[in-house]
Design a protein around this motif. Sequence first.
Motif, PDB file in Angstrom:
ATOM      1  N   ILE A  66      13.816  11.696   0.495  1.00  0.00           N
ATOM      2  CA  ILE A  66      13.456  10.617  -0.419  1.00  0.00           C
ATOM      3  C   ILE A  66      13.859   9.273   0.146  1.00  0.00           C
ATOM      4  CG2 ILE A  66      13.968   9.603  -2.675  1.00  0.00           C
ATOM      5  CD1 ILE A  66      13.967  12.394  -3.833  1.00  0.00           C
ATOM      6  N   VAL A  67      15.094   9.163   0.604  1.00  0.00           N
ATOM      7  CA  VAL A  67      15.536   7.867   1.098  1.00  0.00           C
ATOM      8  C   VAL A  67      14.958   7.560   2.475  1.00  0.00           C
ATOM      9  CG1 VAL A  67      17.643   7.882  -0.270  1.00  0.00           C
ATOM     10  CG2 VAL A  67      17.679   8.866   2.010  1.00  0.00           C
ATOM     11  N   ASP A  68      14.632   8.583   3.257  1.00  0.00           N
ATOM     12  CA  ASP A  68      14.052   8.346   4.579  1.00  0.00           C
ATOM     13  C   ASP A  68      12.584   7.940   4.484  1.00  0.00           C
ATOM     14  OD1 ASP A  68      16.415   8.877   5.758  1.00  0.00           O
ATOM     15  OD2 ASP A  68      15.871  10.822   6.602  1.00  0.00           O
ATOM     16  N   ARG A  69      11.844   8.625   3.625  1.00  0.00           N
ATOM     17  CA  ARG A  69      10.403   8.402   3.562  1.00  0.00           C
ATOM     18  C   ARG A  69       9.989   7.501   2.400  1.00  0.00           C
ATOM     19  NH1 ARG A  69       8.423  14.678   4.550  1.00  0.00           N
ATOM     20  NH2 ARG A  69       9.565  15.001   6.512  1.00  0.00           N
ATOM     21  N   ARG A  70      10.885   7.326   1.432  1.00  0.00           N
ATOM     22  CA  ARG A  70      10.646   6.543   0.219  1.00  0.00           C
ATOM     23  C   ARG A  70       9.272   6.852  -0.399  1.00  0.00           C
ATOM     24  NH1 ARG A  70      12.078   0.245  -1.199  1.00  0.00           N
ATOM     25  NH2 ARG A  70      11.576   0.474  -3.410  1.00  0.00           N
ATOM     26  N   PRO A  71       9.069   8.082  -0.881  1.00  0.00           N
ATOM     27  CA  PRO A  71       7.807   8.416  -1.545  1.00  0.00           C
ATOM     28  C   PRO A  71       7.748   7.909  -2.981  1.00  0.00           C
ATOM     29  CG  PRO A  71       9.261  10.305  -1.596  1.00  0.00           C
ATOM     30  CD  PRO A  71       9.974   9.239  -0.808  1.00  0.00           C
ATOM     31  N   ALA A  72       8.866   7.387  -3.519  1.00  0.00           N
ATOM     32  CA  ALA A  72       8.896   6.935  -4.905  1.00  0.00           C
ATOM     33  C   ALA A  72       9.962   5.874  -5.075  1.00  0.00           C
ATOM     34  CB  ALA A  72       9.182   8.117  -5.840  1.00  0.00           C
ATOM     35  N   ASP A  73       9.810   5.082  -6.138  1.00  0.00           N
ATOM     36  CA  ASP A  73      10.795   4.053  -6.463  1.00  0.00           C
ATOM     37  C   ASP A  73      11.776   4.523  -7.521  1.00  0.00           C
ATOM     38  OD1 ASP A  73       8.123   1.704  -6.243  1.00  0.00           O
ATOM     39  OD2 ASP A  73       9.647   2.109  -4.731  1.00  0.00           O
ATOM     40  N   VAL A  74      11.374   5.525  -8.300  1.00  0.00           N
ATOM     41  CA  VAL A  74      12.227   6.064  -9.360  1.00  0.00           C
ATOM     42  C   VAL A  74      12.274   7.576  -9.219  1.00  0.00           C
ATOM     43  CG1 VAL A  74      12.596   6.306 -11.838  1.00  0.00           C
ATOM     44  CG2 VAL A  74      11.651   4.184 -10.932  1.00  0.00           C
ATOM     45  N   VAL A  75      13.463   8.139  -9.217  1.00  0.00           N
ATOM     46  CA  VAL A  75      13.657   9.583  -9.115  1.00  0.00           C
ATOM     47  C   VAL A  75      14.357  10.050 -10.382  1.00  0.00           C
ATOM     48  CG1 VAL A  75      14.707  11.469  -7.828  1.00  0.00           C
ATOM     49  CG2 VAL A  75      13.863   9.442  -6.613  1.00  0.00           C
TER      50      VAL A  75
ATOM     51  N   GLY B 233      19.641   5.043  -1.061  1.00  0.00           N
ATOM     52  CA  GLY B 233      18.552   4.781  -1.988  1.00  0.00           C
ATOM     53  C   GLY B 233      18.749   3.479  -2.738  1.00  0.00           C
ATOM     54  N   ALA B 234      19.971   3.215  -3.178  1.00  0.00           N
ATOM     55  CA  ALA B 234      20.253   1.969  -3.892  1.00  0.00           C
ATOM     56  C   ALA B 234      19.968   0.764  -3.009  1.00  0.00           C
ATOM     57  CB  ALA B 234      21.702   1.962  -4.364  1.00  0.00           C
ATOM     58  N   ALA B 235      20.333   0.869  -1.729  1.00  0.00           N
ATOM     59  CA  ALA B 235      20.092  -0.234  -0.801  1.00  0.00           C
ATOM     60  C   ALA B 235      18.598  -0.467  -0.604  1.00  0.00           C
ATOM     61  CB  ALA B 235      20.760   0.052   0.541  1.00  0.00           C
ATOM     62  N   GLU B 236      17.801   0.595  -0.761  1.00  0.00           N
ATOM     63  CA  GLU B 236      16.355   0.481  -0.595  1.00  0.00           C
ATOM     64  C   GLU B 236      15.642   0.146  -1.896  1.00  0.00           C
ATOM     65  OE1 GLU B 236      14.876   4.045   1.174  1.00  0.00           O
ATOM     66  OE2 GLU B 236      16.397   4.058   2.750  1.00  0.00           O
TER      67      GLU B 236
END
Length: 228
Positions: free
Chosen positions: A39-48, A75-78
């Motif tokens: 999730i954090v590497d590819r960022r497929p979403a903004d909300v998990v 994730g928070a940093a992104e």
Amino acid sequence: MGALRVHTRQVRDAYGITGTSLTGKGVTAGIISIGNAQIVDRRPADVVSGSISVGYTPGYAPDDIVAYERAFQEGAAEGITFTFASGDSGGGATEDGVRTVEYPASSPWVTAVGGTTLAIGPGTSYRWEIGWATDETSRSADGTSWDPAPPGYQGKASGGGTGTVFPQPFYQRGVVPASFAGSPPMRTVPDVAALADPDPCLLVGETDYNLDGTLSYKVGNGGGTSPS
């Protein structure tokens, strides 16, 4: 339950990447997979969003917590928001005699979501709202008292409490009363709450072999507030 919640919020696919949100039972595996925090590497979403628990703090494997915390911080940093249900074991649940809170909801990098019971007045007006619990008691055999005494047996309840692993995060300073946070102040959950009571919750219809050919029943749990 989680899938129904997601669909009622106009998300088209409850088990994959849906617009800017990601849900489903694969969330935990997606956050930290073998050698890759997808999730954090590819960022497929903004909300998990997740209604899952991988353990309790204290008590959960420290090495695993380090890996999860790293993913949540990245994730928070992104700009990725993680929300997890605070569970349905009530406040102050214990494991092996030690007071615990569920993880990952107890992570300071996660928004912990609790459940409430909502009282509705005439015209669907808002009357009051309290923490959700399934307290139950019955009339005694002679009809003169309640057995057990109120509030009776608590089957499930919105999870919460004060942890013993993570110090109080900056956003809870001056917000959470010192009587809750303890000394030194620690992370408390939940952060927010939403309707989870089964009575004013979702009505689910299921075809069955009843007299009228259908079965209608109400379902609800804390997972409805941060669905998987």
